[in-house]
Motif scaffolding. Structure first.
Motif, PDB file in Angstrom:
ATOM      1  N   ALA A 259      21.610  12.699 -13.732  1.00 30.72           N
ATOM      2  CA  ALA A 259      22.928  13.555 -13.015  1.00 30.72           C
ATOM      3  C   ALA A 259      22.336  14.931 -12.918  1.00 30.72           C
ATOM      4  O   ALA A 259      22.782  15.805 -12.046  1.00 30.72           O
ATOM      5  CB  ALA A 259      23.975  13.166 -13.398  1.00 30.72           C
ATOM      6  N   PHE A 260      22.227  15.346 -14.319  1.00 37.26           N
ATOM      7  CA  PHE A 260      21.855  16.917 -14.633  1.00 37.26           C
ATOM      8  C   PHE A 260      20.803  17.469 -13.689  1.00 37.26           C
ATOM      9  O   PHE A 260      20.617  18.503 -13.332  1.00 37.26           O
ATOM     10  CB  PHE A 260      21.817  17.402 -16.103  1.00 37.26           C
ATOM     11  CG  PHE A 260      22.967  17.289 -16.872  1.00 37.26           C
ATOM     12  CD1 PHE A 260      24.118  16.801 -16.158  1.00 37.26           C
ATOM     13  CD2 PHE A 260      23.024  17.577 -18.074  1.00 37.26           C
ATOM     14  CE1 PHE A 260      25.493  16.749 -17.099  1.00 37.26           C
ATOM     15  CE2 PHE A 260      24.355  17.553 -18.823  1.00 37.26           C
ATOM     16  CZ  PHE A 260      25.401  17.095 -18.350  1.00 37.26           C
TER      17      PHE A 260
ATOM     18  N   GLY B 161      19.762  16.311 -10.731  1.00 37.85           N
ATOM     19  CA  GLY B 161      20.381  16.620  -9.563  1.00 37.85           C
ATOM     20  C   GLY B 161      21.146  17.721  -9.367  1.00 37.85           C
ATOM     21  O   GLY B 161      20.926  18.608  -8.381  1.00 37.85           O
ATOM     22  N   LEU B 162      21.885  18.133 -10.212  1.00 37.51           N
ATOM     23  CA  LEU B 162      22.771  19.163 -10.351  1.00 37.51           C
ATOM     24  C   LEU B 162      21.910  20.368 -10.456  1.00 37.51           C
ATOM     25  O   LEU B 162      22.232  21.507  -9.630  1.00 37.51           O
ATOM     26  CB  LEU B 162      23.968  19.240 -11.595  1.00 37.51           C
ATOM     27  CG  LEU B 162      24.958  18.171 -11.160  1.00 37.51           C
ATOM     28  CD1 LEU B 162      25.882  18.102 -12.484  1.00 37.51           C
ATOM     29  CD2 LEU B 162      25.866  18.377  -9.944  1.00 37.51           C
TER      30      LEU B 162
ATOM     31  N   ALA C 232      20.509  21.621  -7.337  1.00 44.48           N
ATOM     32  CA  ALA C 232      20.984  21.805  -6.063  1.00 44.48           C
ATOM     33  C   ALA C 232      22.088  22.879  -5.935  1.00 44.48           C
ATOM     34  O   ALA C 232      22.566  23.297  -4.756  1.00 44.48           O
ATOM     35  CB  ALA C 232      21.721  20.545  -5.684  1.00 44.48           C
ATOM     36  N   LEU C 233      22.429  23.494  -7.164  1.00 45.40           N
ATOM     37  CA  LEU C 233      23.381  24.622  -7.427  1.00 45.40           C
ATOM     38  C   LEU C 233      22.728  25.746  -7.582  1.00 45.40           C
ATOM     39  O   LEU C 233      21.881  25.879  -8.469  1.00 45.40           O
ATOM     40  CB  LEU C 233      24.252  24.006  -8.492  1.00 45.40           C
ATOM     41  CG  LEU C 233      25.285  22.640  -8.004  1.00 45.40           C
ATOM     42  CD1 LEU C 233      26.148  22.319  -9.399  1.00 45.40           C
ATOM     43  CD2 LEU C 233      26.094  23.014  -6.735  1.00 45.40           C
TER      44      LEU C 233
ATOM     45  N   ASP D 171      26.713  27.998 -11.209  1.00 53.92           N
ATOM     46  CA  ASP D 171      27.741  26.765 -11.116  1.00 53.92           C
ATOM     47  C   ASP D 171      27.199  25.578 -11.616  1.00 53.92           C
ATOM     48  O   ASP D 171      28.025  24.715 -11.724  1.00 53.92           O
ATOM     49  CB  ASP D 171      27.634  26.673  -9.559  1.00 53.92           C
ATOM     50  CG  ASP D 171      28.289  27.748  -8.812  1.00 53.92           C
ATOM     51  OD1 ASP D 171      29.171  28.551  -9.224  1.00 53.92           O
ATOM     52  OD2 ASP D 171      27.986  27.784  -7.499  1.00 53.92           O
ATOM     53  N   PHE D 172      25.820  25.651 -12.527  1.00 48.20           N
ATOM     54  CA  PHE D 172      25.233  24.465 -12.992  1.00 48.20           C
ATOM     55  C   PHE D 172      26.393  23.866 -14.048  1.00 48.20           C
ATOM     56  O   PHE D 172      26.750  22.836 -14.124  1.00 48.20           O
ATOM     57  CB  PHE D 172      23.905  24.629 -13.674  1.00 48.20           C
ATOM     58  CG  PHE D 172      23.628  23.336 -14.260  1.00 48.20           C
ATOM     59  CD1 PHE D 172      23.193  22.376 -13.823  1.00 48.20           C
ATOM     60  CD2 PHE D 172      23.403  23.628 -15.776  1.00 48.20           C
ATOM     61  CE1 PHE D 172      22.912  20.937 -14.445  1.00 48.20           C
ATOM     62  CE2 PHE D 172      23.116  22.475 -16.581  1.00 48.20           C
ATOM     63  CZ  PHE D 172      22.783  21.394 -15.914  1.00 48.20           C
TER      64      PHE D 172
ATOM     65  N   ALA E 270      29.744  22.507 -13.299  1.00 49.71           N
ATOM     66  CA  ALA E 270      29.550  21.089 -12.434  1.00 49.71           C
ATOM     67  C   ALA E 270      29.128  20.030 -13.561  1.00 49.71           C
ATOM     68  O   ALA E 270      29.781  19.093 -13.286  1.00 49.71           O
ATOM     69  CB  ALA E 270      28.583  21.227 -11.457  1.00 49.71           C
ATOM     70  N   ALA E 271      28.481  20.589 -14.581  1.00 48.19           N
ATOM     71  CA  ALA E 271      28.088  19.518 -15.557  1.00 48.19           C
ATOM     72  C   ALA E 271      29.234  19.089 -16.267  1.00 48.19           C
ATOM     73  O   ALA E 271      29.418  18.099 -16.745  1.00 48.19           O
ATOM     74  CB  ALA E 271      26.979  20.033 -16.195  1.00 48.19           C
TER      75      ALA E 271
ATOM     76  N   TYR F 292      31.488  16.739 -14.405  1.00 49.82           N
ATOM     77  CA  TYR F 292      30.858  15.455 -14.347  1.00 49.82           C
ATOM     78  C   TYR F 292      31.195  14.739 -15.617  1.00 49.82           C
ATOM     79  O   TYR F 292      31.734  13.305 -15.508  1.00 49.82           O
ATOM     80  CB  TYR F 292      29.523  15.459 -13.994  1.00 49.82           C
ATOM     81  CG  TYR F 292      28.588  14.386 -14.010  1.00 49.82           C
ATOM     82  CD1 TYR F 292      28.535  13.534 -12.777  1.00 49.82           C
ATOM     83  CD2 TYR F 292      28.070  13.744 -14.876  1.00 49.82           C
ATOM     84  CE1 TYR F 292      28.087  12.321 -12.795  1.00 49.82           C
ATOM     85  CE2 TYR F 292      27.544  12.417 -15.026  1.00 49.82           C
ATOM     86  CZ  TYR F 292      27.146  11.768 -14.161  1.00 49.82           C
ATOM     87  OH  TYR F 292      26.616  10.709 -14.063  1.00 49.82           O
TER      88      TYR F 292
ATOM     89  N   HIS G  12      21.399  26.547 -20.850  1.00 51.49           N
ATOM     90  CA  HIS G  12      20.886  26.670 -19.287  1.00 51.49           C
ATOM     91  C   HIS G  12      20.127  27.831 -19.387  1.00 51.49           C
ATOM     92  O   HIS G  12      20.385  29.099 -19.569  1.00 51.49           O
ATOM     93  CB  HIS G  12      21.892  26.599 -18.429  1.00 51.49           C
ATOM     94  CG  HIS G  12      21.435  26.934 -17.024  1.00 51.49           C
ATOM     95  ND1 HIS G  12      22.202  27.309 -16.013  1.00 51.49           N
ATOM     96  CD2 HIS G  12      20.083  26.420 -16.285  1.00 51.49           C
ATOM     97  CE1 HIS G  12      21.346  27.267 -14.788  1.00 51.49           C
ATOM     98  NE2 HIS G  12      20.146  26.777 -15.112  1.00 51.49           N
TER      99      HIS G  12
END
Length: 365
Positions: free
Chosen positions: A209-210, A212-213, A216-217, A221-222, A225-226, A229, A244
Protein backbone atom coordinates in the motif's frame (compact mmCIF):
# COMPACT_ATOMS: atom_id res chain seq x y z
CA UNK A 1 3.35 -39.36 -43.54
CA UNK A 2 -0.38 -39.64 -44.20
CA UNK A 3 -0.49 -43.23 -42.96
CA UNK A 4 1.15 -42.26 -39.69
CA UNK A 5 -1.28 -39.37 -39.18
CA UNK A 6 -4.23 -41.70 -39.79
CA UNK A 7 -2.81 -44.13 -37.23
CA UNK A 8 -2.44 -41.35 -34.66
CA UNK A 9 -6.02 -40.25 -35.24
CA UNK A 10 -7.25 -43.80 -34.84
CA UNK A 11 -5.31 -44.19 -31.58
CA UNK A 12 -6.44 -40.87 -30.10
CA UNK A 13 -10.03 -41.99 -29.30
CA UNK A 14 -8.69 -44.97 -27.38
CA UNK A 15 -6.29 -42.70 -25.48
CA UNK A 16 -9.15 -40.40 -24.62
CA UNK A 17 -11.19 -43.31 -23.30
CA UNK A 18 -8.30 -44.44 -21.11
CA UNK A 19 -7.83 -40.91 -19.80
CA UNK A 20 -11.55 -40.59 -19.02
CA UNK A 21 -11.57 -43.91 -17.15
CA UNK A 22 -8.50 -42.80 -15.23
CA UNK A 23 -10.16 -39.54 -14.28
CA UNK A 24 -13.20 -41.41 -13.03
CA UNK A 25 -11.00 -43.42 -10.68
CA UNK A 26 -8.73 -40.48 -9.81
CA UNK A 27 -10.43 -37.07 -10.09
CA UNK A 28 -8.39 -34.18 -11.46
CA UNK A 29 -6.10 -32.69 -8.81
CA UNK A 30 -6.06 -35.88 -6.70
CA UNK A 31 -3.03 -37.54 -8.27
CA UNK A 32 -0.94 -36.89 -5.17
CA UNK A 33 -3.63 -38.35 -2.93
CA UNK A 34 -3.89 -41.47 -5.10
CA UNK A 35 -0.11 -41.91 -5.05
CA UNK A 36 -0.01 -41.59 -1.26
CA UNK A 37 -2.86 -44.08 -0.85
CA UNK A 38 -0.97 -46.55 -3.05
CA UNK A 39 2.18 -45.95 -1.00
CA UNK A 40 0.27 -46.56 2.24
CA UNK A 41 -1.10 -49.84 0.93
CA UNK A 42 2.37 -50.85 -0.29
CA UNK A 43 3.78 -50.11 3.16
CA UNK A 44 0.99 -51.95 4.98
CA UNK A 45 1.21 -55.17 2.94
CA UNK A 46 4.64 -56.21 4.30
CA UNK A 47 3.38 -55.58 7.84
CA UNK A 48 0.42 -57.88 7.18
CA UNK A 49 2.50 -60.60 5.49
CA UNK A 50 5.56 -60.51 7.75
CA UNK A 51 4.32 -59.06 11.04
CA UNK A 52 7.39 -60.28 12.94
CA UNK A 53 9.81 -58.52 10.56
CA UNK A 54 8.18 -55.38 9.12
CA UNK A 55 7.57 -52.67 11.75
CA UNK A 56 4.30 -50.77 11.92
CA UNK A 57 6.26 -47.53 12.17
CA UNK A 58 6.74 -47.73 8.39
CA UNK A 59 3.37 -45.96 8.18
CA UNK A 60 5.05 -42.79 9.41
CA UNK A 61 6.50 -42.27 5.91
CA UNK A 62 3.19 -41.78 4.02
CA UNK A 63 1.76 -39.87 6.98
CA UNK A 64 4.64 -37.40 6.89
CA UNK A 65 4.45 -37.02 3.11
CA UNK A 66 0.71 -36.44 3.32
CA UNK A 67 1.14 -33.66 5.89
CA UNK A 68 3.56 -31.92 3.50
CA UNK A 69 1.83 -32.42 0.15
CA UNK A 70 -1.93 -32.67 0.68
CA UNK A 71 -4.37 -29.79 0.97
CA UNK A 72 -6.66 -29.18 3.95
CA UNK A 73 -9.61 -30.97 2.32
CA UNK A 74 -7.73 -34.13 1.42
CA UNK A 75 -5.47 -34.47 4.43
CA UNK A 76 -8.09 -35.40 7.10
CA UNK A 77 -9.46 -38.23 4.94
CA UNK A 78 -5.96 -39.50 4.24
CA UNK A 79 -5.14 -39.51 7.96
CA UNK A 80 -8.28 -41.55 8.62
CA UNK A 81 -7.17 -43.99 5.90
CA UNK A 82 -3.74 -44.32 7.51
CA UNK A 83 -5.41 -45.03 10.87
CA UNK A 84 -7.50 -47.78 9.25
CA UNK A 85 -4.36 -49.32 7.77
CA UNK A 86 -2.77 -49.12 11.20
CA UNK A 87 -5.72 -51.00 12.70
CA UNK A 88 -5.27 -53.74 10.09
CA UNK A 89 -1.58 -53.91 10.90
CA UNK A 90 -2.37 -54.25 14.63
CA UNK A 91 -4.85 -57.06 13.99
CA UNK A 92 -2.18 -58.99 12.07
CA UNK A 93 0.25 -59.00 14.98
CA UNK A 94 0.54 -62.45 16.60
CA UNK A 95 1.32 -60.91 19.96
CA UNK A 96 1.20 -57.32 21.21
CA UNK A 97 4.18 -56.46 23.38
CA UNK A 98 4.62 -53.41 25.58
CA UNK A 99 7.10 -52.05 23.03
CA UNK A 100 4.49 -52.34 20.28
CA UNK A 101 1.87 -50.68 22.48
CA UNK A 102 4.17 -47.68 22.84
CA UNK A 103 4.79 -47.58 19.05
CA UNK A 104 1.04 -47.76 18.35
CA UNK A 105 0.36 -44.96 20.83
CA UNK A 106 2.97 -42.74 19.18
CA UNK A 107 1.56 -43.46 15.71
CA UNK A 108 -1.97 -42.52 16.73
CA UNK A 109 -0.65 -39.42 18.48
CA UNK A 110 1.11 -38.38 15.26
CA UNK A 111 -2.12 -38.91 13.32
CA UNK A 112 -3.93 -36.68 15.82
CA UNK A 113 -1.28 -33.96 15.49
CA UNK A 114 -1.49 -34.05 11.68
CA UNK A 115 -5.29 -33.77 11.91
CA UNK A 116 -5.01 -30.68 14.08
CA UNK A 117 -2.53 -29.23 11.61
CA UNK A 118 -4.94 -29.81 8.73
CA UNK A 119 -7.72 -27.97 10.58
CA UNK A 120 -5.43 -24.99 11.13
CA UNK A 121 -4.42 -25.03 7.46
CA UNK A 122 -8.06 -24.87 6.41
CA UNK A 123 -7.97 -21.16 7.34
CA UNK A 124 -5.34 -20.63 4.63
CA UNK A 125 -6.76 -23.14 2.15
CA UNK A 126 -3.45 -24.45 0.77
CA UNK A 127 -1.12 -27.35 1.47
CA UNK A 128 1.91 -26.99 3.72
CA UNK A 129 4.60 -26.70 1.03
CA UNK A 130 2.42 -24.47 -1.15
CA UNK A 131 1.57 -22.24 1.81
CA UNK A 132 5.23 -21.88 2.70
CA UNK A 133 6.10 -20.95 -0.88
CA UNK A 134 3.39 -18.27 -0.80
CA UNK A 135 4.90 -16.76 2.34
CA UNK A 136 8.37 -16.85 0.83
CA UNK A 137 7.04 -15.07 -2.26
CA UNK A 138 5.39 -12.40 -0.11
CA UNK A 139 8.61 -11.94 1.87
CA UNK A 140 10.55 -11.51 -1.38
CA UNK A 141 8.04 -8.91 -2.51
CA UNK A 142 8.66 -6.91 0.68
CA UNK A 143 12.39 -7.00 0.06
CA UNK A 144 11.94 -6.01 -3.60
CA UNK A 145 9.90 -2.97 -2.51
CA UNK A 146 12.97 -1.80 -0.61
CA UNK A 147 15.34 -2.23 -3.55
CA UNK A 148 16.87 1.09 -4.50
CA UNK A 149 16.12 2.03 -8.13
CA UNK A 150 19.02 2.93 -10.44
CA UNK A 151 20.57 6.27 -9.45
CA UNK A 152 23.15 8.60 -11.03
CA UNK A 153 26.82 7.77 -10.43
CA UNK A 154 27.12 10.64 -7.99
CA UNK A 155 24.80 8.91 -5.49
CA UNK A 156 25.36 5.88 -3.26
CA UNK A 157 22.29 4.56 -1.46
CA UNK A 158 22.40 1.39 0.65
CA UNK A 159 19.82 -0.38 2.79
CA UNK A 160 20.19 -2.96 5.55
CA UNK A 161 17.46 -4.88 7.33
CA UNK A 162 17.68 -7.33 10.24
CA UNK A 163 14.67 -8.96 11.91
CA UNK A 164 14.25 -9.92 15.55
CA UNK A 165 15.68 -13.35 16.23
CA UNK A 166 16.98 -13.68 12.68
CA UNK A 167 13.58 -14.69 11.21
CA UNK A 168 12.94 -13.79 7.55
CA UNK A 169 9.88 -11.69 8.44
CA UNK A 170 10.16 -8.29 10.09
CA UNK A 171 8.01 -5.38 11.15
CA UNK A 172 10.53 -2.93 9.70
CA UNK A 173 10.51 -2.37 5.96
CA UNK A 174 11.76 0.08 3.35
CA UNK A 175 10.02 1.34 0.21
CA UNK A 176 11.88 3.28 -2.48
CA UNK A 177 10.44 4.78 -5.67
CA UNK A 178 11.91 6.86 -8.47
CA UNK A 179 9.27 7.89 -10.94
CA UNK A 180 10.20 7.53 -14.59
CA UNK A 181 11.77 10.55 -16.28
CA UNK A 182 12.20 12.40 -12.95
CA UNK A 183 15.21 13.37 -10.88
CA UNK A 184 13.55 12.75 -7.50
CA UNK A 185 13.96 9.75 -5.19
CA UNK A 186 11.15 9.01 -2.77
CA UNK A 187 12.10 6.73 0.13
CA UNK A 188 10.32 5.75 3.34
CA UNK A 189 11.46 3.66 6.32
CA UNK A 190 8.58 2.15 8.32
CA UNK A 191 8.44 0.46 11.72
CA UNK A 192 5.20 -1.47 12.26
CA UNK A 193 4.02 -2.09 15.83
CA UNK A 194 5.33 -5.39 17.18
CA UNK A 195 8.42 -7.21 16.00
CA UNK A 196 9.53 -10.22 14.01
CA UNK A 197 6.81 -12.56 12.75
CA UNK A 198 4.08 -10.85 14.83
CA UNK A 199 4.45 -7.65 12.82
CA UNK A 200 5.36 -9.41 9.56
CA UNK A 201 1.77 -9.89 8.38
CA UNK A 202 0.97 -6.17 8.78
CA UNK A 203 4.23 -5.28 7.05
CA UNK A 204 3.22 -7.48 4.10
CA UNK A 205 0.07 -5.42 3.57
CA UNK A 206 1.53 -2.00 4.33
CA UNK A 207 4.58 -2.35 2.09
CA UNK A 208 2.40 -2.77 -0.99
CA UNK A 209 0.00 0.00 0.00
CA UNK A 210 2.75 2.47 0.90
CA UNK A 211 4.60 1.66 -2.33
CA UNK A 212 1.51 2.65 -4.31
CA UNK A 213 0.98 5.84 -2.33
CA UNK A 214 4.63 6.85 -2.48
CA UNK A 215 4.75 6.83 -6.25
CA UNK A 216 1.35 8.39 -6.82
CA UNK A 217 1.22 11.36 -4.43
CA UNK A 218 3.21 14.58 -3.99
CA UNK A 219 5.78 14.30 -1.17
CA UNK A 220 3.79 16.46 1.26
CA UNK A 221 0.69 14.24 0.88
CA UNK A 222 2.29 10.85 1.49
CA UNK A 223 2.29 10.67 5.32
CA UNK A 224 -1.27 12.07 5.67
CA UNK A 225 -2.51 9.49 3.14
CA UNK A 226 -0.61 6.69 4.92
CA UNK A 227 -2.14 7.81 8.22
CA UNK A 228 -5.66 7.70 6.77
CA UNK A 229 -5.02 4.27 5.29
CA UNK A 230 -3.98 2.85 8.66
CA UNK A 231 -6.99 4.41 10.40
CA UNK A 232 -9.32 2.70 7.91
CA UNK A 233 -7.88 -0.72 8.75
CA UNK A 234 -9.25 -0.64 12.30
CA UNK A 235 -6.43 -2.79 13.71
CA UNK A 236 -6.14 -3.03 17.49
CA UNK A 237 -2.35 -2.68 17.22
CA UNK A 238 -2.29 -1.07 13.82
CA UNK A 239 -0.03 1.88 14.41
CA UNK A 240 3.32 2.46 12.72
CA UNK A 241 6.12 5.00 12.69
CA UNK A 242 7.77 6.27 9.52
CA UNK A 243 10.35 8.66 8.14
CA UNK A 244 9.92 9.91 4.57
CA UNK A 245 12.76 11.30 2.43
CA UNK A 246 12.18 13.19 -0.81
CA UNK A 247 15.51 13.86 -2.54
CA UNK A 248 16.32 15.88 -5.65
CA UNK A 249 19.10 13.93 -7.37
CA UNK A 250 20.32 16.99 -9.33
CA UNK A 251 20.57 19.71 -6.71
CA UNK A 252 20.82 17.49 -3.61
CA UNK A 253 17.94 19.37 -1.96
CA UNK A 254 15.86 17.12 0.28
CA UNK A 255 12.79 17.13 2.50
CA UNK A 256 12.35 14.88 5.51
CA UNK A 257 9.07 14.24 7.33
CA UNK A 258 8.69 11.99 10.36
CA UNK A 259 5.71 10.29 11.99
CA UNK A 260 6.64 9.32 15.54
CA UNK A 261 9.95 8.04 14.18
CA UNK A 262 13.59 8.56 15.21
CA UNK A 263 15.02 11.66 13.46
CA UNK A 264 17.20 11.58 10.37
CA UNK A 265 20.89 12.38 10.81
CA UNK A 266 23.03 14.29 8.29
CA UNK A 267 26.81 14.32 7.93
CA UNK A 268 28.39 17.62 6.84
CA UNK A 269 31.55 16.58 5.01
CA UNK A 270 33.07 20.05 5.40
CA UNK A 271 32.96 20.08 9.20
CA UNK A 272 32.82 16.32 9.77
CA UNK A 273 29.89 16.80 12.17
CA UNK A 274 26.57 15.01 12.32
CA UNK A 275 23.32 17.00 12.63
CA UNK A 276 20.11 15.44 13.93
CA UNK A 277 17.00 16.72 12.10
CA UNK A 278 14.31 16.65 14.77
CA UNK A 279 10.86 16.68 13.19
CA UNK A 280 7.32 16.69 14.56
CA UNK A 281 4.55 14.34 13.59
CA UNK A 282 2.34 11.81 15.39
CA UNK A 283 2.48 8.06 14.97
CA UNK A 284 0.58 6.78 11.93
CA UNK A 285 -2.82 5.23 12.57
CA UNK A 286 -3.75 7.01 15.83
CA UNK A 287 -4.92 10.57 15.08
CA UNK A 288 -7.28 11.60 12.32
CA UNK A 289 -6.17 14.63 10.30
CA UNK A 290 -2.60 14.53 11.61
CA UNK A 291 -0.10 17.08 10.34
CA UNK A 292 3.60 16.50 9.72
CA UNK A 293 6.30 19.17 9.68
CA UNK A 294 8.84 19.40 6.88
CA UNK A 295 12.59 19.68 7.43
CA UNK A 296 14.55 20.88 4.40
CA UNK A 297 18.24 20.63 3.66
CA UNK A 298 20.85 20.03 0.99
CA UNK A 299 23.29 17.15 0.50
CA UNK A 300 26.52 18.45 -0.99
CA UNK A 301 29.43 16.42 -2.29
CA UNK A 302 30.74 14.17 0.49
CA UNK A 303 27.64 14.58 2.67
CA UNK A 304 25.57 11.65 3.93
CA UNK A 305 22.14 11.02 5.44
CA UNK A 306 21.00 8.22 7.77
CA UNK A 307 17.42 6.99 8.13
CA UNK A 308 16.83 4.21 10.66
CA UNK A 309 14.33 2.55 13.00
CA UNK A 310 14.30 2.59 16.79
CA UNK A 311 15.81 -0.89 16.93
CA UNK A 312 19.11 0.74 15.99
CA UNK A 313 19.19 3.19 18.88
CA UNK A 314 16.78 2.05 21.59
CA UNK A 315 17.23 -0.75 24.15
CA UNK A 316 15.54 -1.44 27.52
CA UNK A 317 18.62 -0.06 29.28
CA UNK A 318 19.29 2.96 27.08
CA UNK A 319 17.20 5.98 26.13
CA UNK A 320 16.79 6.81 22.47
CA UNK A 321 18.79 10.04 22.76
CA UNK A 322 21.82 8.21 24.12
CA UNK A 323 21.32 5.53 21.46
CA UNK A 324 21.43 8.15 18.69
CA UNK A 325 24.66 9.57 20.10
CA UNK A 326 26.18 6.09 20.16
CA UNK A 327 25.03 5.39 16.59
CA UNK A 328 26.57 8.62 15.30
CA UNK A 329 29.81 7.81 17.10
CA UNK A 330 29.88 4.42 15.39
CA UNK A 331 29.03 6.04 12.07
CA UNK A 332 31.92 8.47 12.42
CA UNK A 333 34.27 5.54 13.01
CA UNK A 334 32.87 2.98 10.54
CA UNK A 335 32.14 5.36 7.63
CA UNK A 336 35.36 7.32 7.73
CA UNK A 337 36.69 7.37 4.18
CA UNK A 338 34.61 4.37 3.04
CA UNK A 339 30.84 4.55 2.63
CA UNK A 340 30.35 1.42 0.51
CA UNK A 341 29.03 -1.41 2.69
CA UNK A 342 28.50 1.10 5.51
CA UNK A 343 24.82 0.28 6.04
CA UNK A 344 25.55 -3.37 6.81
CA UNK A 345 28.48 -2.45 9.04
CA UNK A 346 26.36 -0.09 11.11
CA UNK A 347 23.42 -2.46 11.50
CA UNK A 348 25.66 -5.34 12.51
CA UNK A 349 27.41 -3.25 15.16
CA UNK A 350 24.38 -1.52 16.71
CA UNK A 351 20.96 -2.19 18.13
CA UNK A 352 19.30 -5.05 19.93
CA UNK A 353 19.23 -8.56 18.45
CA UNK A 354 15.74 -8.90 19.95
CA UNK A 355 14.30 -6.05 17.90
CA UNK A 356 13.87 -5.42 14.18
CA UNK A 357 16.51 -3.07 12.74
CA UNK A 358 16.51 -1.16 9.47
CA UNK A 359 18.84 1.53 8.14
CA UNK A 360 19.24 3.53 4.93
CA UNK A 361 22.50 5.29 4.05
CA UNK A 362 22.41 8.01 1.38
CA UNK A 363 25.79 9.42 0.33
CA UNK A 364 26.60 12.01 -2.33
CA UNK A 365 30.00 11.28 -3.75
Amino acid sequence: MTARSDADRAASPSKLKVARRRRRLVPRGNDTLAALVALTVAVTVPVLVWPDTAPMTMLIVPLLLGSLLLGPRQLPWFVVFVMVMLMLAISAQPKITSKQVLAITILYLLCFIVLLTSFRRSRLGVAGVQGESMLVDLRDRILSQGAIPPLPEAWLTETALRSAGGTPFAGDFIVAVRAEETDRLELVVVDVSGKGEQAGTRALLLSGAFGGLLGALPPADFLPAANEYLLRQGWEEGFATAVHLSLDLVSGAFEVRTAGHPPAAQLDAGSGRWTVHEGEGPVLGLIDGAEFTTISGVLRSGDALLLYTDGMVETPRREIGLGIDRMLGQAERLLRGEFEGGADRLVDSLGSRNDDRALVLVHRR
